[in-house]
Write a protein that holds these residues in place. Structure first.
Motif, PDB file in Angstrom:
ATOM      1  N   ALA A   1       0.801  -1.216   0.000  1.00 60.24           N
ATOM      2  CA  ALA A   1       0.000   0.000   0.000  1.00 60.24           C
ATOM      3  C   ALA A   1       0.837   1.271   0.000  1.00 60.24           C
ATOM      4  O   ALA A   1       0.382   2.319  -0.452  1.00 60.24           O
ATOM      5  CB  ALA A   1      -0.924  -0.006   1.212  1.00 60.24           C
ATOM      6  N   ASP A   2       2.063   1.206   0.506  1.00 63.12           N
ATOM      7  CA  ASP A   2       2.886   2.415   0.630  1.00 63.12           C
ATOM      8  C   ASP A   2       3.882   2.581  -0.514  1.00 63.12           C
ATOM      9  O   ASP A   2       4.790   3.400  -0.434  1.00 63.12           O
ATOM     10  CB  ASP A   2       3.632   2.403   1.963  1.00 63.12           C
ATOM     11  N   VAL A   3       3.723   1.814  -1.586  1.00 65.76           N
ATOM     12  CA  VAL A   3       4.647   1.875  -2.726  1.00 65.76           C
ATOM     13  C   VAL A   3       4.089   2.820  -3.791  1.00 65.76           C
ATOM     14  O   VAL A   3       2.891   2.799  -4.084  1.00 65.76           O
ATOM     15  CB  VAL A   3       4.854   0.470  -3.327  1.00 65.76           C
ATOM     16  N   LYS A   4       4.967   3.634  -4.376  1.00 69.42           N
ATOM     17  CA  LYS A   4       4.577   4.484  -5.503  1.00 69.42           C
ATOM     18  C   LYS A   4       5.030   3.806  -6.786  1.00 69.42           C
ATOM     19  O   LYS A   4       6.225   3.596  -7.007  1.00 69.42           O
ATOM     20  CB  LYS A   4       5.214   5.871  -5.369  1.00 69.42           C
ATOM     21  N   LEU A   5       4.070   3.441  -7.612  1.00 66.72           N
ATOM     22  CA  LEU A   5       4.353   2.701  -8.837  1.00 66.72           C
ATOM     23  C   LEU A   5       4.624   3.674  -9.989  1.00 66.72           C
ATOM     24  O   LEU A   5       3.954   4.696 -10.107  1.00 66.72           O
ATOM     25  CB  LEU A   5       3.176   1.799  -9.194  1.00 66.72           C
ATOM     26  N   PRO A   6       5.586   3.357 -10.864  1.00 64.60           N
ATOM     27  CA  PRO A   6       5.900   4.243 -11.996  1.00 64.60           C
ATOM     28  C   PRO A   6       4.869   4.103 -13.115  1.00 64.60           C
ATOM     29  O   PRO A   6       4.127   3.115 -13.190  1.00 64.60           O
ATOM     30  CB  PRO A   6       7.271   3.751 -12.447  1.00 64.60           C
ATOM     31  N   ARG A   7       4.865   5.068 -14.000  1.00 62.69           N
ATOM     32  CA  ARG A   7       3.894   5.083 -15.095  1.00 62.69           C
ATOM     33  C   ARG A   7       4.081   3.882 -16.024  1.00 62.69           C
ATOM     34  O   ARG A   7       3.111   3.364 -16.602  1.00 62.69           O
ATOM     35  CB  ARG A   7       4.032   6.392 -15.882  1.00 62.69           C
ATOM     36  N   ASP A   8       5.322   3.404 -16.197  1.00 64.62           N
ATOM     37  CA  ASP A   8       5.589   2.288 -17.119  1.00 64.62           C
ATOM     38  C   ASP A   8       5.574   0.931 -16.412  1.00 64.62           C
ATOM     39  O   ASP A   8       6.111  -0.048 -16.936  1.00 64.62           O
ATOM     40  CB  ASP A   8       6.913   2.504 -17.846  1.00 64.62           C
ATOM     41  N   TYR A   9       4.969   0.860 -15.245  1.00 61.79           N
ATOM     42  CA  TYR A   9       4.952  -0.350 -14.421  1.00 61.79           C
ATOM     43  C   TYR A   9       4.353  -1.554 -15.152  1.00 61.79           C
ATOM     44  O   TYR A   9       4.995  -2.603 -15.301  1.00 61.79           O
ATOM     45  CB  TYR A   9       4.168  -0.045 -13.144  1.00 61.79           C
ATOM     46  N   PHE A  10       3.141  -1.435 -15.628  1.00 61.09           N
ATOM     47  CA  PHE A  10       2.485  -2.557 -16.306  1.00 61.09           C
ATOM     48  C   PHE A  10       3.052  -2.782 -17.704  1.00 61.09           C
ATOM     49  O   PHE A  10       3.163  -3.918 -18.162  1.00 61.09           O
ATOM     50  CB  PHE A  10       0.976  -2.317 -16.393  1.00 61.09           C
ATOM     51  N   LYS A  11       3.428  -1.716 -18.370  1.00 59.29           N
ATOM     52  CA  LYS A  11       3.960  -1.827 -19.733  1.00 59.29           C
ATOM     53  C   LYS A  11       5.237  -2.655 -19.762  1.00 59.29           C
ATOM     54  O   LYS A  11       5.491  -3.412 -20.708  1.00 59.29           O
ATOM     55  CB  LYS A  11       4.218  -0.432 -20.296  1.00 59.29           C
ATOM     56  N   ALA A  12       6.055  -2.545 -18.708  1.00 55.56           N
ATOM     57  CA  ALA A  12       7.326  -3.274 -18.668  1.00 55.56           C
ATOM     58  C   ALA A  12       7.119  -4.780 -18.704  1.00 55.56           C
ATOM     59  O   ALA A  12       7.926  -5.521 -19.272  1.00 55.56           O
ATOM     60  CB  ALA A  12       8.113  -2.875 -17.417  1.00 55.56           C
ATOM     61  N   ALA A  13       6.019  -5.255 -18.099  1.00 55.83           N
ATOM     62  CA  ALA A  13       5.759  -6.698 -18.065  1.00 55.83           C
ATOM     63  C   ALA A  13       5.251  -7.225 -19.396  1.00 55.83           C
ATOM     64  O   ALA A  13       5.412  -8.418 -19.697  1.00 55.83           O
ATOM     65  CB  ALA A  13       4.750  -7.014 -16.968  1.00 55.83           C
ATOM     66  N   GLN A  14       4.662  -6.365 -20.199  1.00 57.99           N
ATOM     67  CA  GLN A  14       4.041  -6.809 -21.448  1.00 57.99           C
ATOM     68  C   GLN A  14       5.050  -7.343 -22.462  1.00 57.99           C
ATOM     69  O   GLN A  14       4.704  -8.152 -23.324  1.00 57.99           O
ATOM     70  CB  GLN A  14       3.241  -5.664 -22.061  1.00 57.99           C
ATOM     71  N   ILE A  15       6.305  -6.877 -22.362  1.00 63.55           N
ATOM     72  CA  ILE A  15       7.306  -7.270 -23.361  1.00 63.55           C
ATOM     73  C   ILE A  15       8.172  -8.439 -22.895  1.00 63.55           C
ATOM     74  O   ILE A  15       9.055  -8.885 -23.619  1.00 63.55           O
ATOM     75  CB  ILE A  15       8.205  -6.080 -23.744  1.00 63.55           C
ATOM     76  N   VAL A  16       7.927  -8.940 -21.678  1.00 63.85           N
ATOM     77  CA  VAL A  16       8.700 -10.064 -21.149  1.00 63.85           C
ATOM     78  C   VAL A  16       8.071 -11.372 -21.597  1.00 63.85           C
ATOM     79  O   VAL A  16       6.852 -11.535 -21.544  1.00 63.85           O
ATOM     80  CB  VAL A  16       8.777 -10.013 -19.611  1.00 63.85           C
ATOM     81  N   ARG A  17       8.897 -12.291 -22.031  1.00 64.40           N
ATOM     82  CA  ARG A  17       8.412 -13.593 -22.493  1.00 64.40           C
ATOM     83  C   ARG A  17       9.130 -14.724 -21.734  1.00 64.40           C
ATOM     84  O   ARG A  17      10.294 -14.611 -21.385  1.00 64.40           O
ATOM     85  CB  ARG A  17       8.662 -13.769 -23.995  1.00 64.40           C
ATOM     86  N   ASN A  18       8.414 -15.803 -21.512  1.00 68.15           N
ATOM     87  CA  ASN A  18       8.993 -17.048 -20.983  1.00 68.15           C
ATOM     88  C   ASN A  18       9.671 -16.868 -19.624  1.00 68.15           C
ATOM     89  O   ASN A  18      10.725 -17.457 -19.357  1.00 68.15           O
ATOM     90  CB  ASN A  18       9.997 -17.637 -21.978  1.00 68.15           C
TER      91      ASN A  18
END
Length: 333
Positions: free
Chosen positions: A148-165
């Motif tokens: 709850a006390d973490v500030k997430l960056p704008r590219d947080y979810f986008k970074a996971a989209q390009i990871v494979r396997n």
């Protein structure tokens, strides 16, 4: 039966099984799971920069909590949000945060066992996330876990989209510097300790050279089901989960802006950032404490790992390890 459905039906928390069999409304691109104990409504602000996101918030407190009302302000704020669906048998309600973002708030009617603590809270949230994924309500294969006390960056979810396997992700992080100079020194020392430890494992060639911080994790849904989810532990649940996941596939660090972690003092877990800062600040001179591993530990580990790899035998005996360490020691005399 797929590994995900098998897990949900046989090993998941009961709330997830209820959701699996319930006609749910809504569909989202990604899901974020956060346990919340004694947190303010500000936890919901993290989603304002994203769209099409489901936040699963596990409101909880342990059965040994001195004040069971520390969640009241958060509960009141959640009740003020428009409700789109109530899932009574799962102790959950789906509420609207914005036009495309929603909150699934879940809270059991009784406190969580203190010995299971945050591990059970994370498992409950991720099991629910997996049920939503299995039902086609979440498109991404990743379950993001934070605090709850973490500030997430704008590219947080986008970074996971390009990871494979990969079986899991551990996001880069930095701690928010406190205003107090002594606390600044303590958190800088603690963060350097964490990063030097992982750097030492990388030097040694360890397959476990990654950070194990629960607020910086994303887990592949199928891999999560394979290892039967978060362990129900009051602390260290992130360490044990990631060590099991590393046997399923790579644990990678995505390229993105680091997460901003709180450096607040806390007694809610037996070890971790809060207790570590308390220990450091109890010293007359913070920098006098021996807080780093001797680099020779990692040199010795590297020698052992090279020996194991070169031997190619699964039947390595204790005497073999002793010989490898003895040869390693001779090389540094």
């Amino acid at each position: 039966m797929s590994v995900i459905n098998k897990y949900l039906r046989q090993y998941a928390e009961p709330e997830a099984r209820v959701c699996l069999e319930t006609s749910l409304s809504g569909c989202w691109q990604q899901v974020l799971v956060i346990p919340a104990y004694a947190e303010s409504p500000a936890v919901l602000d993290n989603l304002s920069q994203y769209s099409n996101t489901l936040l699963i918030l596990v409101v909880n407190h342990p059965d040994n909590a001195l004040n069971a009302r520390r969640n009241d302000s958060l509960r009141d704020h959640i009740r003020s949000l428009p409700e789109t669906q109530r899932i009574a048998d799962a102790n959950a309600s789906l509420r609207e945060l914005s036009q495309s973002n929603h909150l699934l708030a879940v809270e059991r009617p009784t406190p969580l066992p203190s010995k299971q603590g945050v591990g059970l809270a994370r498992k409950l949230g991720c099991d629910l996330a997996l049920a939503f994924m299995a039902g086609g309500h979440v498109q991404s294969p990743w379950m993001h876990c934070s605090d709850a006390d973490v500030k997430l960056p704008r590219d947080y979810f986008k970074a996971a989209q390009i990871v494979r396997n990969a079986a899991a992700l551990t996001y880069p992080f930095t701690h928010i510097a406190p205003a107090d100079p002594r606390e600044q020194t303590a958190i800088a020392l603690y963060e350097n300790y964490l990063k030097c430890y992982v750097a030492g494992l990388q030097y040694a060639g360890s397959p476990y050279a990654f950070h194990t911080i629960g607020s910086c994790i994303a887990v592949n849904g199928a891999a999560y089901a394979h290892v039967r989810g978060f362990p129900r532990r009051a602390a260290g649940e992130d360490f044990y989960l990631l060590n099991k996941l590393a046997k399923q596939g790579p644990v990678l660090t995505p390229r993105c802006t680091p997460l901003s972690l709180s450096a607040r003092l806390s007694d809610r877990v037996p070890f971790g950032t809060g207790p570590a800062l308390t220990t450091l600040l109890s010293q007359d001179r913070i920098t006098d404490i021996a807080y780093f591993y001797d680099p020779r530990c990692f040199q010795a580990l590297a020698a052992i790992l090279r020996f194991v790899e070169s031997s190619g035998s699964p039947d390595i005996q204790e005497s073999d390890f002793k010989k490898a360490l003895k040869d390693h020691t001779k090389a540094f005399i």
